[in-house]
Design a protein around this motif. Structure first.
Motif, PDB file in Angstrom:
ATOM      1  N   SER A 180      38.793  41.004  46.487  1.00 19.31           N
ATOM      2  CA  SER A 180      37.865  40.170  47.242  1.00 19.31           C
ATOM      3  C   SER A 180      38.116  40.287  48.742  1.00 19.31           C
ATOM      4  CB  SER A 180      37.994  38.706  46.817  1.00 19.31           C
ATOM      5  OG  SER A 180      37.684  38.569  45.450  1.00 19.31           O
ATOM      6  N   PRO A 192      33.859  40.436  37.661  1.00 15.53           N
ATOM      7  CA  PRO A 192      34.900  39.411  37.794  1.00 15.53           C
ATOM      8  C   PRO A 192      36.281  39.898  37.392  1.00 15.53           C
ATOM      9  CG  PRO A 192      32.945  38.495  36.760  1.00 15.53           C
ATOM     10  CD  PRO A 192      32.718  39.975  36.873  1.00 15.53           C
ATOM     11  N   GLU A 193      36.358  40.702  36.331  1.00 14.70           N
ATOM     12  CA  GLU A 193      37.661  41.168  35.868  1.00 14.70           C
ATOM     13  C   GLU A 193      38.294  42.137  36.851  1.00 14.70           C
ATOM     14  OE1 GLU A 193      34.553  43.912  33.945  1.00 14.70           O
ATOM     15  OE2 GLU A 193      34.747  41.796  34.498  1.00 14.70           O
ATOM     16  N   SER A 196      39.860  40.347  40.263  1.00 11.04           N
ATOM     17  CA  SER A 196      41.207  39.798  40.149  1.00 11.04           C
ATOM     18  C   SER A 196      42.276  40.868  40.012  1.00 11.04           C
ATOM     19  CB  SER A 196      41.271  38.848  38.945  1.00 11.04           C
ATOM     20  OG  SER A 196      40.933  39.536  37.744  1.00 11.04           O
ATOM     21  N   TYR A 207      28.093  45.623  34.775  1.00  7.85           N
ATOM     22  CA  TYR A 207      27.944  44.420  35.606  1.00  7.85           C
ATOM     23  C   TYR A 207      27.387  44.796  36.977  1.00  7.85           C
ATOM     24  CZ  TYR A 207      29.087  40.096  38.070  1.00  7.85           C
ATOM     25  OH  TYR A 207      29.005  38.936  38.807  1.00  7.85           O
ATOM     26  N   THR A 222      23.350  38.028  43.221  1.00 13.61           N
ATOM     27  CA  THR A 222      23.668  36.940  42.288  1.00 13.61           C
ATOM     28  C   THR A 222      22.577  35.874  42.352  1.00 13.61           C
ATOM     29  OG1 THR A 222      25.060  35.928  43.992  1.00 13.61           O
ATOM     30  CG2 THR A 222      26.162  37.312  42.362  1.00 13.61           C
ATOM     31  N   ARG A 242      29.926  37.233  32.441  1.00 15.63           N
ATOM     32  CA  ARG A 242      31.311  37.278  32.905  1.00 15.63           C
ATOM     33  C   ARG A 242      32.227  37.910  31.857  1.00 15.63           C
ATOM     34  NH1 ARG A 242      32.305  34.869  37.532  1.00 15.63           N
ATOM     35  NH2 ARG A 242      34.549  34.802  37.094  1.00 15.63           N
TER      36      ARG A 242
END
Length: 305
Positions: A180, A192-193, A196, A207, A222, A242
């Protein structure tokens, strides 16, 4: 924004781009610096110093990982698929890092929306999605993840889209590092995975494809569900799940968007699939590049290190 709007600003960007990188003179920037969509690399239209070859040329962001940038560009030569435009030339050892591919008139997806005056027609989004999903299906069949699919990574050309920004330098960070906020990385397109610290995987590409299609259809990666055209909500919504296991495979995306199990992106690209203003902007870009005068005696870009 019409095709001719900002001509003076475009001339200024072209003048600022007159630098030499390897055997090429930069003609103009490909991306509008006023756009708010992150671009994983700096992209230019350039011409060889002998005047014979025009290319799309990419440079890493200042302070970026030059070694990984060149490794991804080299690896692109192994990628297959109708939307892949692999690197055909790379910097020599000791040069400032760059890679190039043959030029074709093309607009980054954010520029296409700006030229059109807003989100693209549903028909255009469907063709875009089918073509990109076809390419991802082939890339995934090679046991690879493209990584870095995002609105800015997609170029819109008259004969279909192209995927650039190969691997987005493995989506901008080593495995295990939270991604991020890193320069050039579009957070809205980041699975999302992976945000992180997880490494890029094929379902992460799905995605990112969903986020890119959402952007093309709404101007946002989004959006709220009801912002999407009703016919696109089911497939784009599943892409943006997600949970990676809830996302569709590329073949499912193709069937959902094409509406015909026998259709492919080539069959869908019938006249009018690209809006008229975008076609006009492509023609304007081509004419500008064709008539660009290349000065001599320009010093090369220094190596960042």
């Amino acid at each position: 924004m019409r095709a001719t709007q900002g001509a003076g600003e475009g001339a200024g960007r072209a003048a600022a781009a007159r630098r030499r990188v390897g055997p090429y003179i930069l003609i103009t920037t490909l991306d509008d610096p006023r756009a708010k969509v992150p671009v994983p690399e700096r992209r230019y239209i350039a011409r060889s110093t002998d005047g014979l070859h025009t290319v799309l040329l990419s440079l890493p962001h200042p302070g970026g990982d030059a070694r990984r940038f060149l490794t991804e560009a080299e690896g692109s030569r192994c990628l297959l698929g109708p939307c892949v435009a692999p690197a055909t030339a790379l910097a020599a050892p000791g040069e400032a890092p760059w890679y190039a591919r043959p030029y074709l008139p093309a607009l980054p997806l954010p520029t296409a929306l700006a030229v059109h005056g807003g989100p693209l027609p549903e028909r255009t989004v469907r063709v875009l999605g089918v073509a990109l999903a076809e390419t991802l299906a082939i890339v995934h069949g090679q046991g690879l993840a493209f990584a870095g699919v995002s609105p800015a990574a997609v170029l819109l050309a008259a004969d279909g889209p192209r995927l650039t920004c190969f691997g987005a330098v493995r989506a901008a960070a080593p495995d295990g590092t939270p991604r991020s906020g890193l320069p050039g990385l579009d957070a809205g397109s980041l699975p999302p995975e992976q945000a992180s610290g997880g490494r890029p995987r094929p379902l992460g590409d799905v995605y990112a494809l969903g986020a890119t299609l959402a952007y093309a259809a709404t101007g946002h990666t989004t959006p709220e569900r009801d912002e999407l055209p009703a016919a696109l909500r089911p497939v784009v919504g599943r892409c943006l799940a997600r949970d990676p296991g809830a996302r569709p495979q590329p073949a499912e995306i193709i069937r959902a968007l094409a509406g015909d199990p026998t259709a492919d992106s080539t069959a869908l690209r019938t006249p009018g699939w690209i809006p008229g203003r975008v076609i006009a902007a492509l023609a304007h870009q081509s004419a500008t590049v064709l008539t660009a005068e290349i000065p001599t005696g320009i010093a090369p870009v220094p190596h960042p290190n």
